[in-house]
Design a protein around this motif. Structure first.
Motif, PDB file in Angstrom:
ATOM      1  N   VAL A 267       0.835  -1.213   0.000  1.00 27.05           N
ATOM      2  CA  VAL A 267       0.000   0.000   0.000  1.00 27.05           C
ATOM      3  C   VAL A 267       0.859   1.248   0.000  1.00 27.05           C
ATOM      4  O   VAL A 267       0.344   2.365  -0.100  1.00 27.05           O
ATOM      5  N   GLN A 268       2.172   1.076   0.154  1.00 26.67           N
ATOM      6  CA  GLN A 268       3.119   2.183   0.051  1.00 26.67           C
ATOM      7  C   GLN A 268       4.208   1.808  -0.940  1.00 26.67           C
ATOM      8  O   GLN A 268       4.452   0.632  -1.193  1.00 26.67           O
ATOM      9  N   SER A 269       4.846   2.828  -1.490  1.00 30.06           N
ATOM     10  CA  SER A 269       6.007   2.615  -2.337  1.00 30.06           C
ATOM     11  C   SER A 269       7.203   3.296  -1.689  1.00 30.06           C
ATOM     12  O   SER A 269       7.112   4.451  -1.263  1.00 30.06           O
ATOM     13  N   GLU A 270       8.289   2.562  -1.616  1.00 30.42           N
ATOM     14  CA  GLU A 270       9.527   3.114  -1.075  1.00 30.42           C
ATOM     15  C   GLU A 270      10.343   3.704  -2.218  1.00 30.42           C
ATOM     16  O   GLU A 270      10.625   3.021  -3.207  1.00 30.42           O
ATOM     17  N   LEU A 271      10.713   4.980  -2.095  1.00 24.22           N
ATOM     18  CA  LEU A 271      11.492   5.676  -3.121  1.00 24.22           C
ATOM     19  C   LEU A 271      12.932   5.827  -2.654  1.00 24.22           C
ATOM     20  O   LEU A 271      13.187   6.157  -1.487  1.00 24.22           O
ATOM     21  N   TYR A 272      13.860   5.604  -3.567  1.00 25.39           N
ATOM     22  CA  TYR A 272      15.279   5.823  -3.295  1.00 25.39           C
ATOM     23  C   TYR A 272      15.873   6.411  -4.562  1.00 25.39           C
ATOM     24  O   TYR A 272      16.057   5.714  -5.565  1.00 25.39           O
ATOM     25  N   VAL A 273      16.155   7.701  -4.524  1.00 20.49           N
ATOM     26  CA  VAL A 273      16.559   8.460  -5.716  1.00 20.49           C
ATOM     27  C   VAL A 273      17.919   9.081  -5.427  1.00 20.49           C
ATOM     28  O   VAL A 273      18.134   9.668  -4.353  1.00 20.49           O
ATOM     29  N   GLY A 274      18.857   8.957  -6.361  1.00 16.56           N
ATOM     30  CA  GLY A 274      20.168   9.512  -6.086  1.00 16.56           C
ATOM     31  C   GLY A 274      20.977   9.816  -7.324  1.00 16.56           C
ATOM     32  O   GLY A 274      20.653   9.403  -8.437  1.00 16.56           O
ATOM     33  N   CYS A 275      22.044  10.579  -7.097  1.00 16.18           N
ATOM     34  CA  CYS A 275      23.009  10.915  -8.152  1.00 16.18           C
ATOM     35  C   CYS A 275      24.366  11.090  -7.492  1.00 16.18           C
ATOM     36  O   CYS A 275      24.493  11.049  -6.261  1.00 16.18           O
ATOM     37  N   LEU A 276      25.390  11.284  -8.293  1.00 17.50           N
ATOM     38  CA  LEU A 276      26.721  11.529  -7.763  1.00 17.50           C
ATOM     39  C   LEU A 276      26.749  12.823  -6.964  1.00 17.50           C
ATOM     40  O   LEU A 276      26.103  13.814  -7.320  1.00 17.50           O
ATOM     41  N   GLY A 277      27.523  12.823  -5.884  1.00 17.81           N
ATOM     42  CA  GLY A 277      27.724  14.011  -5.077  1.00 17.81           C
ATOM     43  C   GLY A 277      29.187  14.139  -4.694  1.00 17.81           C
ATOM     44  O   GLY A 277      30.041  13.382  -5.173  1.00 17.81           O
ATOM     45  N   PRO A 278      29.511  15.068  -3.791  1.00 16.40           N
ATOM     46  CA  PRO A 278      30.904  15.301  -3.400  1.00 16.40           C
ATOM     47  C   PRO A 278      31.320  14.423  -2.228  1.00 16.40           C
ATOM     48  O   PRO A 278      30.496  13.789  -1.578  1.00 16.40           O
ATOM     49  N   ASP A 279      32.626  14.392  -1.956  1.00 14.01           N
ATOM     50  CA  ASP A 279      33.096  13.815  -0.706  1.00 14.01           C
ATOM     51  C   ASP A 279      33.460  14.958   0.240  1.00 14.01           C
ATOM     52  O   ASP A 279      33.256  16.132  -0.077  1.00 14.01           O
ATOM     53  N   ARG A 280      34.015  14.628   1.407  1.00 12.49           N
ATOM     54  CA  ARG A 280      34.216  15.659   2.423  1.00 12.49           C
ATOM     55  C   ARG A 280      35.453  16.517   2.179  1.00 12.49           C
ATOM     56  O   ARG A 280      35.754  17.399   2.976  1.00 12.49           O
ATOM     57  N   ARG A 281      36.127  16.301   1.071  1.00 10.62           N
ATOM     58  CA  ARG A 281      37.297  17.110   0.749  1.00 10.62           C
ATOM     59  C   ARG A 281      36.969  18.253  -0.214  1.00 10.62           C
ATOM     60  O   ARG A 281      37.875  18.958  -0.659  1.00 10.62           O
ATOM     61  N   HIS A 282      35.713  18.442  -0.535  1.00 14.39           N
ATOM     62  CA  HIS A 282      35.346  19.419  -1.554  1.00 14.39           C
ATOM     63  C   HIS A 282      34.281  20.387  -1.014  1.00 14.39           C
ATOM     64  O   HIS A 282      33.099  20.244  -1.270  1.00 14.39           O
ATOM     65  N   GLY A 283      34.728  21.370  -0.227  1.00 13.53           N
ATOM     66  CA  GLY A 283      33.825  22.393   0.262  1.00 13.53           C
ATOM     67  C   GLY A 283      32.625  21.855   0.994  1.00 13.53           C
ATOM     68  O   GLY A 283      31.488  22.281   0.737  1.00 13.53           O
ATOM     69  N   VAL A 339      -0.284   7.157  -5.513  1.00 15.03           N
ATOM     70  CA  VAL A 339       0.247   8.415  -6.062  1.00 15.03           C
ATOM     71  C   VAL A 339       1.752   8.293  -6.313  1.00 15.03           C
ATOM     72  O   VAL A 339       2.464   9.290  -6.336  1.00 15.03           O
ATOM     73  N   THR A 340       2.221   7.073  -6.535  1.00 22.86           N
ATOM     74  CA  THR A 340       3.655   6.859  -6.691  1.00 22.86           C
ATOM     75  C   THR A 340       4.227   7.633  -7.870  1.00 22.86           C
ATOM     76  O   THR A 340       5.229   8.350  -7.739  1.00 22.86           O
ATOM     77  N   GLY A 341       3.619   7.492  -9.037  1.00 20.38           N
ATOM     78  CA  GLY A 341       4.144   8.167 -10.216  1.00 20.38           C
ATOM     79  C   GLY A 341       4.166   9.675 -10.047  1.00 20.38           C
ATOM     80  O   GLY A 341       5.178  10.330 -10.344  1.00 20.38           O
ATOM     81  N   GLU A 342       3.064  10.247  -9.563  1.00 19.72           N
ATOM     82  CA  GLU A 342       3.019  11.692  -9.355  1.00 19.72           C
ATOM     83  C   GLU A 342       4.069  12.127  -8.331  1.00 19.72           C
ATOM     84  O   GLU A 342       4.722  13.168  -8.499  1.00 19.72           O
ATOM     85  N   SER A 343       4.248  11.337  -7.273  1.00 19.11           N
ATOM     86  CA  SER A 343       5.217  11.694  -6.232  1.00 19.11           C
ATOM     87  C   SER A 343       6.642  11.702  -6.778  1.00 19.11           C
ATOM     88  O   SER A 343       7.436  12.595  -6.461  1.00 19.11           O
ATOM     89  N   VAL A 344       6.981  10.700  -7.599  1.00 19.00           N
ATOM     90  CA  VAL A 344       8.314  10.672  -8.194  1.00 19.00           C
ATOM     91  C   VAL A 344       8.525  11.909  -9.063  1.00 19.00           C
ATOM     92  O   VAL A 344       9.584  12.561  -9.002  1.00 19.00           O
ATOM     93  N   GLY A 345       7.534  12.248  -9.864  1.00 22.82           N
ATOM     94  CA  GLY A 345       7.653  13.424 -10.716  1.00 22.82           C
ATOM     95  C   GLY A 345       7.832  14.703  -9.921  1.00 22.82           C
ATOM     96  O   GLY A 345       8.683  15.548 -10.243  1.00 22.82           O
ATOM     97  N   ILE A 346       7.038  14.889  -8.867  1.00 22.27           N
ATOM     98  CA  ILE A 346       7.154  16.090  -8.034  1.00 22.27           C
ATOM     99  C   ILE A 346       8.509  16.136  -7.350  1.00 22.27           C
ATOM    100  O   ILE A 346       9.161  17.188  -7.295  1.00 22.27           O
TER     101      ILE A 346
END
Length: 458
Positions: A267-283, A339-346
């Motif tokens: 009855v729920q969808s778990e979302l996990y969305v990500g991209c590359l980010g920095p490490d702690r040596r970069h500001g 509302v999974t699809g709408e939630s991902v889009g938002i």
């Protein structure tokens, strides 16, 4: 009845300057580093032994062996059985624990300062004369296999695992469960754990962090502590295999995609969305503020829409996660299945729109929250010791914390936009754990790319 004048409200002054404590540092002849934080009034000493043994050093067929080592390091020694050692810990008022990460192994000791010597003796016995009894390793292995079953049933754990496998190349250790898979865990034996400890756990590159009120040790507490550590750890011989440092994971070329993991009837969808980010040596000073503003609090941008306006979720959170080489920018949480699809889009729209900038009010609230709560976060000996041990494994000095918060206090809106731009926002890996028959077509309709459906294992 006489009216009592109401006293004037006192003015709130800006907070004074703050800095992370600076330790006294020294090194034993065997290579073990020692960082000492004298924290008056903290009469329970927090000791952290940071050892640079990493999952990347595990044999591929025995992945998870470091996690089992961590769980059983205090289950008896060559001198005392597991029951005897537990009784010794209890009598001394000692609490032992452990944790692992891609940066290394940390063994935790908390003990009253008055019993610090006994606590260090017991910790030294664990690392220098471990037993890893067959029955204790077998128990830990069975527990890990049961945990894997639980992780398979838990949508958040499943989402995290599928994200790692989708985002990183198969050769990267980060693409596979840090505590091992069923096949590799079943192959781990007590002799294998003993051999791994012998080869990889030693003083070379390790750092012992001690935080607490050390005045009971004598008139010269720092010298007394060094002598105490020399007595307990000076005979620890270096490990045969040199530390290699954490492995920088590599992003897959085809990581930009959407995966729906089927969980029928959810009855729920778990979302996990990500991209590359920095490490702690970069500001890094900008990134706790960005996490807070975008999705780190109920009043942040993500929840103000998806929770407060739409009522689609109990809460979604964003975070910048540093790794050995680069890091991740992650948004995660659960939404109503219908509302999974709408939630991902938002969600993706909010994350991408943040590249346009932040209002002065947002900048000030984020900077104030992150920088002004720092003294409270590091007010205890255990929080100081935890941070120092983590920094030691990342080869960062304790003053890094002070410098990071100085950078945070000077942030402007333009600096935040520049920092946000260093993350690979827009090149998303999207994992949805939910009822594929209900949500897959909704996600496809967003036009964000092809959708792969993965059916539940077993």
């Amino acid at each position: 009845m006489t009216d009592t004048p109401i006293p004037a409200r006192p003015e709130v002054a800006p907070p004074g300057p703050w800095a992370f404590p600076e330790p006294s540092t020294t090194r034993l002849d065997n290579g073990l580093g020692l960082q000492t934080f004298h924290t008056p009034g903290q009469y329970v000493a927090s000791v952290r032994l940071a050892i640079p043994v990493v999952p990347a050093q595990e044999p591929r067929e025995l992945e998870g062996i470091l996690a089992l080592l961590s769980r059983t390091f205090d289950e008896g020694t060559l001198d005392h059985s597991a029951e005897e050692f537990a009784e010794l810990l209890e009598r001394a008022g000692v609490a032992l624990g452990s944790s692992t990460s891609e940066f290394g192994l940390v063994l935790d000791l908390d003990v009253p300062v008055s019993r610090l010597e006994r606590g260090l003796e017991l910790l030294a016995e664990c690392v220098q004369r471990p037993a890893y009894p067959d029955d204790e390793v077998d128990r830990a292995r069975r527990k890990r296999l049961a945990d894997i079953e639980q992780e398979n049933a838990d949508p958040r754990s499943r989402a995290m695992r599928e994200f790692a496998a989708t985002f990183y190349t198969p050769e990267s250790r980060a693409s596979r469960p840090s505590a091992g898979s069923p096949a590799t865990v079943r192959a781990i034996t007590a002799p294998a754990v003993r051999d791994f400890h012998h080869d990889h756990v030693g003083p070379t590159g390790a750092v012992l962090v001690v935080a607490g009120d050390l005045s009971p040790l004598g008139a010269e507490p720092l010298q007394e502590l060094h002598a105490l550590v020399e007595r307990t750890f000076g005979g620890w011989t270096p490990q045969p295999v040199e530390p290699v440092g954490p492995q920088g994971p590599v992003r897959r070329e085809d990581a930009r995609r959407i995966v729906v993991v089927d969980r029928p009837g959810s009855v729920q969808s778990e979302l996990y969305v990500g991209c590359l980010g920095p490490d702690r040596r970069h500001g890094w000073g900008a990134y706790p503020v960005l996490s807070f503003l975008v999705g780190g609090a109920p009043q942040a941008r993500v929840d103000s829409v998806l929770r407060e306006d739409k009522g689609y979720t109990y809460g979604l959170r964003t975070a910048f996660v540093p790794r050995a080489d680069g890091g991740l920018f992650i948004a995660s949480g659960s939404v109503r299945a219908d509302v999974t699809g709408e939630s991902v889009g938002i969600l993706l729209d909010i994350l991408e729109k943040a590249r346009e900038g932040f209002t002065p009010e947002e900048v000030r609230s984020g900077v104030d929250f992150v920088s002004q709560t720092a003294p409270a976060r590091y007010a205890t000996a255990d929080s100081v010791a935890d941070e120092a041990a983590g920094l030691a494994l990342e080869k960062l000095p304790p003053r890094w914390v002070t410098e990071m918060f100085e950078e945070t206090r000077s942030l402007t809106g333009e600096a935040l936009v520049e920092a946000y731009g260093r993350a690979d926002v827009g090149r998303w890996t999207v994992v949805v754990v939910g009822d594929a028959d209900q949500v897959a077509d909704e996600v496809r309709a967003l036009g964000r790319g092809d959708v792969e459906v993965r059916r539940r294992e077993g």
